[in-house]
Scaffold this motif. Structure first.
Motif, PDB file in Angstrom:
ATOM      1  N   LEU A  47       8.436 -19.936 -10.014  1.00  0.00           N
ATOM      2  CA  LEU A  47       9.486 -18.945  -9.768  1.00  0.00           C
ATOM      3  C   LEU A  47       9.423 -17.788 -10.765  1.00  0.00           C
ATOM      4  O   LEU A  47       9.831 -16.666 -10.446  1.00  0.00           O
ATOM      5  CB  LEU A  47      10.857 -19.610  -9.832  1.00  0.00           C
ATOM      6  N   ALA A  48       8.916 -18.071 -11.960  1.00  0.00           N
ATOM      7  CA  ALA A  48       8.799 -17.021 -12.977  1.00  0.00           C
ATOM      8  C   ALA A  48       7.456 -16.295 -12.903  1.00  0.00           C
ATOM      9  O   ALA A  48       7.165 -15.453 -13.747  1.00  0.00           O
ATOM     10  CB  ALA A  48       8.994 -17.613 -14.372  1.00  0.00           C
ATOM     11  N   ARG A  97      15.773 -14.955  -2.885  1.00  0.00           N
ATOM     12  CA  ARG A  97      16.052 -16.213  -2.193  1.00  0.00           C
ATOM     13  C   ARG A  97      14.707 -16.783  -1.782  1.00  0.00           C
ATOM     14  O   ARG A  97      14.194 -16.485  -0.711  1.00  0.00           O
ATOM     15  CB  ARG A  97      16.949 -15.983  -0.972  1.00  0.00           C
ATOM     16  N   MET A  98      14.135 -17.596  -2.649  1.00  0.00           N
ATOM     17  CA  MET A  98      12.764 -18.041  -2.457  1.00  0.00           C
ATOM     18  C   MET A  98      12.643 -19.362  -1.701  1.00  0.00           C
ATOM     19  O   MET A  98      11.547 -19.756  -1.310  1.00  0.00           O
ATOM     20  CB  MET A  98      12.070 -18.194  -3.821  1.00  0.00           C
ATOM     21  N   LEU A 110       5.757 -22.160  -2.038  1.00  0.00           N
ATOM     22  CA  LEU A 110       6.670 -21.355  -2.847  1.00  0.00           C
ATOM     23  C   LEU A 110       5.899 -20.309  -3.653  1.00  0.00           C
ATOM     24  O   LEU A 110       6.313 -19.147  -3.741  1.00  0.00           O
ATOM     25  CB  LEU A 110       7.469 -22.258  -3.786  1.00  0.00           C
ATOM     26  N   ARG A 111       4.766 -20.702  -4.223  1.00  0.00           N
ATOM     27  CA  ARG A 111       3.973 -19.757  -5.001  1.00  0.00           C
ATOM     28  C   ARG A 111       3.548 -18.562  -4.140  1.00  0.00           C
ATOM     29  O   ARG A 111       3.588 -17.413  -4.587  1.00  0.00           O
ATOM     30  CB  ARG A 111       2.737 -20.437  -5.567  1.00  0.00           C
ATOM     31  N   THR A 112       3.175 -18.836  -2.910  1.00  0.00           N
ATOM     32  CA  THR A 112       2.762 -17.755  -2.016  1.00  0.00           C
ATOM     33  C   THR A 112       3.910 -16.780  -1.775  1.00  0.00           C
ATOM     34  O   THR A 112       3.723 -15.557  -1.798  1.00  0.00           O
ATOM     35  CB  THR A 112       2.270 -18.338  -0.677  1.00  0.00           C
ATOM     36  N   ARG A 113       5.109 -17.319  -1.546  1.00  0.00           N
ATOM     37  CA  ARG A 113       6.269 -16.444  -1.318  1.00  0.00           C
ATOM     38  C   ARG A 113       6.606 -15.638  -2.564  1.00  0.00           C
ATOM     39  O   ARG A 113       6.910 -14.437  -2.486  1.00  0.00           O
ATOM     40  CB  ARG A 113       7.476 -17.285  -0.890  1.00  0.00           C
ATOM     41  N   VAL A 114       6.564 -16.281  -3.722  1.00  0.00           N
ATOM     42  CA  VAL A 114       6.887 -15.592  -4.972  1.00  0.00           C
ATOM     43  C   VAL A 114       5.902 -14.461  -5.227  1.00  0.00           C
ATOM     44  O   VAL A 114       6.300 -13.325  -5.559  1.00  0.00           O
ATOM     45  CB  VAL A 114       6.891 -16.585  -6.152  1.00  0.00           C
ATOM     46  N   ARG A 115       4.620 -14.721  -5.059  1.00  0.00           N
ATOM     47  CA  ARG A 115       3.622 -13.690  -5.320  1.00  0.00           C
ATOM     48  C   ARG A 115       3.795 -12.499  -4.375  1.00  0.00           C
ATOM     49  O   ARG A 115       3.615 -11.344  -4.767  1.00  0.00           O
ATOM     50  CB  ARG A 115       2.215 -14.276  -5.194  1.00  0.00           C
ATOM     51  N   ALA A 116       4.151 -12.782  -3.107  1.00  0.00           N
ATOM     52  CA  ALA A 116       4.364 -11.688  -2.148  1.00  0.00           C
ATOM     53  C   ALA A 116       5.535 -10.805  -2.576  1.00  0.00           C
ATOM     54  O   ALA A 116       5.451  -9.566  -2.539  1.00  0.00           O
ATOM     55  CB  ALA A 116       4.605 -12.261  -0.754  1.00  0.00           C
ATOM     56  N   ARG A 143       6.429  -4.870  -7.548  1.00  0.00           N
ATOM     57  CA  ARG A 143       5.557  -4.448  -8.659  1.00  0.00           C
ATOM     58  C   ARG A 143       5.931  -5.137  -9.968  1.00  0.00           C
ATOM     59  O   ARG A 143       5.916  -4.525 -11.042  1.00  0.00           O
ATOM     60  CB  ARG A 143       5.586  -2.930  -8.807  1.00  0.00           C
ATOM     61  N   ILE A 144       6.240  -6.396  -9.843  1.00  0.00           N
ATOM     62  CA  ILE A 144       6.484  -7.207 -11.037  1.00  0.00           C
ATOM     63  C   ILE A 144       5.149  -7.738 -11.520  1.00  0.00           C
ATOM     64  O   ILE A 144       4.435  -8.391 -10.753  1.00  0.00           O
ATOM     65  CB  ILE A 144       7.452  -8.371 -10.720  1.00  0.00           C
ATOM     66  N   PRO A 145       4.772  -7.488 -12.764  1.00  0.00           N
ATOM     67  CA  PRO A 145       3.464  -7.946 -13.239  1.00  0.00           C
ATOM     68  C   PRO A 145       3.424  -9.475 -13.369  1.00  0.00           C
ATOM     69  O   PRO A 145       4.415 -10.101 -13.740  1.00  0.00           O
ATOM     70  CB  PRO A 145       3.344  -7.292 -14.624  1.00  0.00           C
ATOM     71  N   THR A 146       2.302 -10.068 -13.018  1.00  0.00           N
ATOM     72  CA  THR A 146       2.125 -11.510 -13.167  1.00  0.00           C
ATOM     73  C   THR A 146       0.894 -11.768 -14.022  1.00  0.00           C
ATOM     74  O   THR A 146      -0.043 -10.968 -14.027  1.00  0.00           O
ATOM     75  CB  THR A 146       1.978 -12.205 -11.818  1.00  0.00           C
TER      76      THR A 146
END
Length: 330
Positions: free
Chosen positions: A50-51, A173-174, A314-320, A326-329
């Motif tokens: 999530l982060a 809302r992930m 969940l990771r796929t949704r968060v990354r999208a 434009r949140i850096p990961t």
């Protein structure tokens, strides 16, 4: 604080019982090193996802007591694990969702209930010493970063302010896979190598309710109840035991080994807690009750795969979402 931190720090005001954790130190049991790591692996994985982090990135594990900290830069956090009251700058915030935090706003976590552990992940994770590829504390070696009031944690990644373009409130809302928490727990186990040595009394493990003792810790949980009795004679030789082994020492309690367990033991192993069951056991508070549910190895593997699939989705949704905002990961 010192200038070389560059302002990217999280200052701990109220540490309670907290430490920097990850998923553990794998592949070293042959050398006598326990795996350790977050006791609720599922909640720790989800917090990091999530982060915007890798699942195994360092994060903060908070046990039972209140916690508070303030970042010196804008950050993005996620709080998972047992139900708790989460606030940012005094305003309530949800668990199991990404939460933007502005520089100078205090993160508060209080009234941990139903379970016992909460996980706080920060986008980019935090700096921590590493031993054999893991920052997981090891009480035997005296290694790890237990937090104290006034500590500064270096945050690896700055996060630009995240704002909803219309409502001025960030909305996430992930659909994170949230496990069940409560006052009683059902924990899945598979048959152990010594099941046959308990005769008919082995069924007590699945018919009875067991109460967790206050003497439990990350090494193992002690439980009282209608304990099965070994009917076989002869000694059990010391041998390697897995995380999750349900041991029956002489006496009136069960011993369920957890992630800090030693790698060998000499008690009969009646059952072995499944991977999903271990995360549940990582949330059980002293005084709460546990029932064990018998599962086949195929059932256990299927449940673990299903849980891991939910985290990957969940990771796929968060990354999208992060890419769109434009949140850096890392």
């Amino acid at each position: 604080m010192t200038d070389d931190l560059g302002g990217n720090t999280l200052t701990v005001h109220r540490a309670g019982i907290s430490a920097v954790q990850d998923l553990g130190r794998f592949g070293h049991s042959r050398y006598g090193l326990p795996v350790n790591g977050a006791l609720d692996q599922h909640s720790a994985r989800v917090a990091n996802v999530l982060a915007g982090n890798d699942e195994g990135a360092p994060l903060i594990e908070i046990t039972a007591l209140d916690f508070s900290a303030t970042p010196r830069t804008d950050v993005l956090i996620a709080v998972t694990g047992a139900p708790a009251d989460v606030t940012v700058g005094g305003a309530p915030r949800p668990q199991w969702e990404p939460i933007p935090v502005r520089a100078g706003e205090t993160i508060g976590i209080s009234r941990i209930r139903s379970g016992i552990r909460v996980y706080l992940a920060v986008l980019g994770s935090v700096e921590a010493p590493s031993l054999l590829g893991s920052c997981a504390p090891d009480t035997i070696l005296g290694f790890g970063r237990s937090l104290r009031d006034g500590d500064d944690l270096v945050v690896r990644t700055r996060c630009p302010p995240v704002d909803h373009p219309v409502f001025r409130i960030p909305l996430f809302r992930m659909g994170a896979p949230v496990p069940r928490f409560g006052e009683s727990w059902t924990v899945d186990v598979t048959d152990g190598p010594d099941l046959g040595e308990f005769g008919d009394s082995a069924d007590r493990l699945f018919r009875s309710e067991f109460t967790v003792s206050p003497r439990s810790n990350h090494i193992g949980l002690r439980m009282t109840g209608d304990v099965p009795r070994r009917v076989a004679r002869g000694e059990v030789l010391s041998r390697g035991v897995p995380v999750g082994a349900v041991e029956v020492p002489a006496g009136d309690e069960l011993l369920v080994l957890h992630r800090g367990r030693g790698v060998t033991a000499g008690y009969p192993v009646l059952a072995v807690v499944t991977a999903t069951g271990l995360s549940a056991l990582g949330q059980v508070r002293p005084g709460q009750t546990v029932r064990f549910r018998r599962r086949t190895v195929d059932d256990a593997v299927a449940a673990h795969r299903s849980q891991r699939h939910a985290v990957h989705a969940l990771r796929t949704r968060v990354r999208a979402v992060f890419d769109a905002l434009r949140i850096p990961t890392p």
